[in-house]
Design a protein around this motif. Structure first.
Motif, PDB file in Angstrom:
ATOM      1  N   HIS A  16      -0.683  -6.979  13.964  1.00 31.94           N
ATOM      2  CA  HIS A  16      -0.899  -5.941  14.976  1.00 31.94           C
ATOM      3  C   HIS A  16      -0.916  -4.575  14.305  1.00 31.94           C
ATOM      4  N   PRO A  17      -1.947  -3.741  14.556  1.00 27.08           N
ATOM      5  CA  PRO A  17      -1.978  -2.386  13.962  1.00 27.08           C
ATOM      6  C   PRO A  17      -0.833  -1.540  14.488  1.00 27.08           C
ATOM      7  N   SER A 175      -9.258   2.389  -2.749  1.00 21.70           N
ATOM      8  CA  SER A 175      -8.553   1.336  -3.485  1.00 21.70           C
ATOM      9  C   SER A 175      -7.601   0.577  -2.569  1.00 21.70           C
ATOM     10  N   ALA A 176      -6.873   1.285  -1.701  1.00 25.93           N
ATOM     11  CA  ALA A 176      -5.974   0.604  -0.766  1.00 25.93           C
ATOM     12  C   ALA A 176      -6.762  -0.285   0.193  1.00 25.93           C
ATOM     13  N   ARG A 252      -1.680  -5.197   4.623  1.00 22.25           N
ATOM     14  CA  ARG A 252      -2.273  -4.524   5.774  1.00 22.25           C
ATOM     15  C   ARG A 252      -1.252  -3.640   6.471  1.00 22.25           C
ATOM     16  N   GLN A 253       0.002  -4.156   6.563  1.00 22.12           N
ATOM     17  CA  GLN A 253       1.051  -3.356   7.188  1.00 22.12           C
ATOM     18  C   GLN A 253       1.261  -2.054   6.410  1.00 22.12           C
ATOM     19  N   GLU A 254       1.286  -2.153   5.058  1.00 27.85           N
ATOM     20  CA  GLU A 254       1.460  -0.956   4.230  1.00 27.85           C
ATOM     21  C   GLU A 254       0.267  -0.019   4.378  1.00 27.85           C
ATOM     22  N   GLN A 259      -0.526   4.102   3.642  1.00 24.68           N
ATOM     23  CA  GLN A 259      -1.633   4.525   2.791  1.00 24.68           C
ATOM     24  C   GLN A 259      -2.781   5.139   3.584  1.00 24.68           C
ATOM     25  N   ARG A 260      -3.227   4.480   4.638  1.00 24.69           N
ATOM     26  CA  ARG A 260      -4.342   5.022   5.396  1.00 24.69           C
ATOM     27  C   ARG A 260      -3.989   6.340   6.089  1.00 24.69           C
ATOM     28  N   PRO A 261      -2.813   6.428   6.761  1.00 26.17           N
ATOM     29  CA  PRO A 261      -2.472   7.731   7.357  1.00 26.17           C
ATOM     30  C   PRO A 261      -2.394   8.870   6.334  1.00 26.17           C
TER      31      PRO A 261
END
Length: 667
Positions: A16-17, A175-176, A252-254, A259-261
């Motif tokens: 879940h995002p 890369s992430a 994905r959780q990380e 990383q994405r934020p």
């Protein structure tokens, strides 16, 4: 089987995002909050609510294409900043060229307006004010060009920094994203293997005999052995699949939580910074344009304040103050002192013999009409000086007077070659009458351009014995003269340039015609004795022979131990002269001139500015830049080993004269 089904469900549902928290920063511009600048997202379209736009932006940024979308948008911002920076650079170049050209025109017009062959009076005064207004316009243009050039540099640096940040966060963010995609691909591959083994095990366990006997490396396997083998492989695949799912979930959780934020926030900050910087420079550009137009407007038409006497006048007011009638009357009245005495009234005087008969006068009586001595004054008028009454005039003198009464009178403006007004004096009593002389023709060139007759000394110094060389100047290097006299420009160069500019700018053939060798030798001895005692502002100091001064200057440069352009840089100048492109050749010569020693550079600068003023009078002196270059090429550069270099030496001097104000400043 229960474990496998749970793994299937977790794989199908996926992680879940996680929503971005407030601590990560509000990455989106809330349309309801107060805007602090131009760094905002696209404005909502008509009919769309702010919540819908915000929700759509959140959905894009939290998706897999969020980072890539922001990177594309950031690239657009950088491209726009660079394009406007290039525009500012070109605009500053144009404004700089225009302002410098205007200042050059103002300087030239100011010099010409002070020449005696131009109008004076109110026209000259107010024309200087017009030139001053244009000079202030040029100053405003120079300031505007400097300001927008600084804007160009600031915006260029901003774009470069933003581009470095974009590349860094592109590598970090992508890369992430790539790691998550790779882990999910491995998870799908493990799941496919696990599903295949589970199907085979299910068929073997339910007794499906379609596959027949199974052969292994050690021979055929029984159904029980085959089922056991499949169960073992399925359990291994199950463990591998479960580990891949956990790895993909953690990555994905990380990615979603950290990383994405971080990448989105950093890229958004770069976009906002670039857009804000570009908008700020646009605002400054608009402000500088308004300031330029306002400043130029105030120069042309200043505001009228309370104290109008101290405020500069407008261009229109200055022009309308020119009084043509007053200037004309003032010019004509300035010649009132040259009109001379008013001629006597013309009247008829009959000869005594034509009158009634009368007793003849005694033989010793004086003649009725006394002979006069006619003298031409410097102003061009004739005065009659009668002889004293007690002097008897011989008949020969009276006859001579009667002859000269009908001889053409000299032109009042004619002069002798010595510069004094020509005088024609008739003989007095007891002096034999000489035949009348025709007036000498006027000189075609100024007095100081003629060399006096060497047989007749014009100055008492010519008869003095040779002066000892107490402080020699000729044949001494510029470095030694600088160390001894403390002047970067030798005194002999300064005095010669001063004399030519005062008395020789309009002399035809200046620097081409040679002066008197005796005068040059005498002037050289004076300079070698004590150059500080020479003052060429008085033409008597150089015997009224400006061509000898020009020859003395060239002789000084010829006798330098190291030429003005130096032996060291001779070949560099010749190679630069071979360049065909005018701008490139000018820039190459400029760089070599800047590398000259200090006294050489200072002397060359003074000489070049002087020769530029000489060529500006080429209409009168017939010495343009090409003629001056022929006269000074070998003199300033020395004689090289190759005689073919003489033409390139001339090209070096001519290029420097054509670009005087680009290579040297005019202080």
């Amino acid at each position: 089987m229960d474990n496998r089904e749970s793994l299937d469900r977790s794989s199908a549902e996926g992680p879940h995002p996680m929503p971005m928290s407030a601590t990560d920063g509000n990455l989106l511009n809330n349309p309801n909050r107060e805007s602090t600048g131009p760094d905002s997202f696209q404005q909502p379209q008509p009919g769309a609510s702010g919540n819908e736009i915000s929700g759509a932006v959140d959905a894009v940024l939290q998706s897999d294409i969020g980072i890539n979308t922001l990177l594309t948008r950031l690239k657009q911002s950088v491209a726009s900043a660079r394009e406007f920076a290039a525009f500012l650079k070109k605009r500053s170049t144009l404004e700089e060229e225009h302002a410098q050209g205007l200042k050059k025109i103002c300087r030239s017009s100011h010099e010409y307006s002070r020449r005696p062959d131009n109008r004076q009076g109110s026209y000259a005064q107010h024309y200087d004010e017009v030139i001053g207004i244009h000079d202030r316009l040029a100053d405003n243009g120079v300031q505007f060009a400097l300001s927008i050039h600084q804007m160009h540099e600031d915006l260029h640096d901003l774009a470069a920094n933003i581009e470095r940040g974009r590349k860094q966060w592109k590598q970090t963010g992508m890369s992430a994203e790539k790691r998550v995609q790779d882990s999910e691909a491995l998870m799908e591959k493990a799941k496919a293997k696990y599903d295949s083994l589970a199907d085979d095990y299910d068929r073997a366990r339910t007794g499906d005999k379609q596959s027949g006997r199974v052969f292994g490396l050690k021979g055929p396997k029984s159904a029980a052995q085959h089922e056991e083998d499949l169960q073992r492989k399925m359990q291994a695949a199950d463990s591998d699949y479960a580990s891949k799912v956990k790895t993909a979930q953690s990555q994905r959780q990380e990615l979603l939580s950290t990383q994405r934020p971080q990448a989105v926030k950093a890229i958004l900050d770069l976009i906002n910074e670039c857009d804000a910087g570009l908008t700020l420079q646009l605002q400054k550009f608009a402000s500088f344009n308004e300031k330029l137009l306002l400043g130029n407007g105030l120069c042309v038409s200043p505001l009228k304040g309370q104290n109008n006497d101290r405020n500069p006048r407008s261009l229109r007011d200055v022009v309308f103050q020119i009084d043509n009638t007053h200037d004309l009357n003032s010019y004509i009245s300035s010649f009132s002192s040259r009109t001379g005495q008013r001629p006597a009234d013309i009247k008829y005087q009959p000869h005594p013999s034509m009158g009634p008969s009368q007793q003849a006068p005694p033989t010793d009586a004086r003649p009725h009409m006394e002979p006069n001595t006619h003298t031409t004054t410097p102003s061009g008028t004739f005065h009659h000086t009668p002889f004293p009454e007690n002097i008897q005039v011989p008949s020969t003198a009276q006859n001579q007077r009667s002859e000269t009464d009908h001889f053409p009178v000299q032109n009042p403006g004619s002069q002798n070659y010595d510069g004094s007004p020509h005088q024609q004096t008739f003989p007095g009593p007891g002096v034999a009458a000489a035949p009348p002389q025709l007036p000498q023709p006027p000189m075609s060139s100024p007095l100081y351009s003629q060399s006096p007759n060497p047989a007749t000394p014009v100055n008492p110094d010519l008869s003095h014995p040779e002066l000892p060389p107490l402080r020699p100047v000729f044949g001494v290097s510029l470095e030694e003269l600088l160390h001894r006299d403390g002047s970067a420009i030798p005194l002999v160069v300064y005095q010669c340039l001063q004399a030519v500019e005062l008395f020789g700018l309009d002399v035809e053939g200046i620097y081409r015609l040679s002066g008197s060798a005796m005068h040059i030798s005498k002037l050289r001895a004076i300079f070698d004795n004590d150059p500080s005692q020479v003052d060429f502002r008085n033409p008597e100091a150089f015997f009224h022979d400006v061509n000898s001064v020009a020859g003395l200057l060239k002789q000084f440069f010829r006798e330098l131990p190291d030429p003005l352009f130096t032996h060291q840089h001779f070949q560099d100048f010749i190679e630069a002269a071979h360049i065909d492109d005018d701008v490139t050749r000018r820039d190459s010569l400029h760089a070599i001139v800047n590398s000259l020693p200090d006294p050489n550079y200072a002397t060359l600068r003074a000489l070049t500015l002087h020769l530029h003023r000489v060529q500006e009078h080429s209409a009168a002196n017939r010495m343009n830049s090409g003629n001056l270059a022929i006269c000074f090429g070998p003199t300033l550069m020395g004689t090289g080993s190759n005689i073919a270099d003489a033409g390139w030496q001339v090209r070096v001097i001519e290029t420097i004269l054509h670009n005087t104000y680009q290579i040297f400043d005019d202080d």
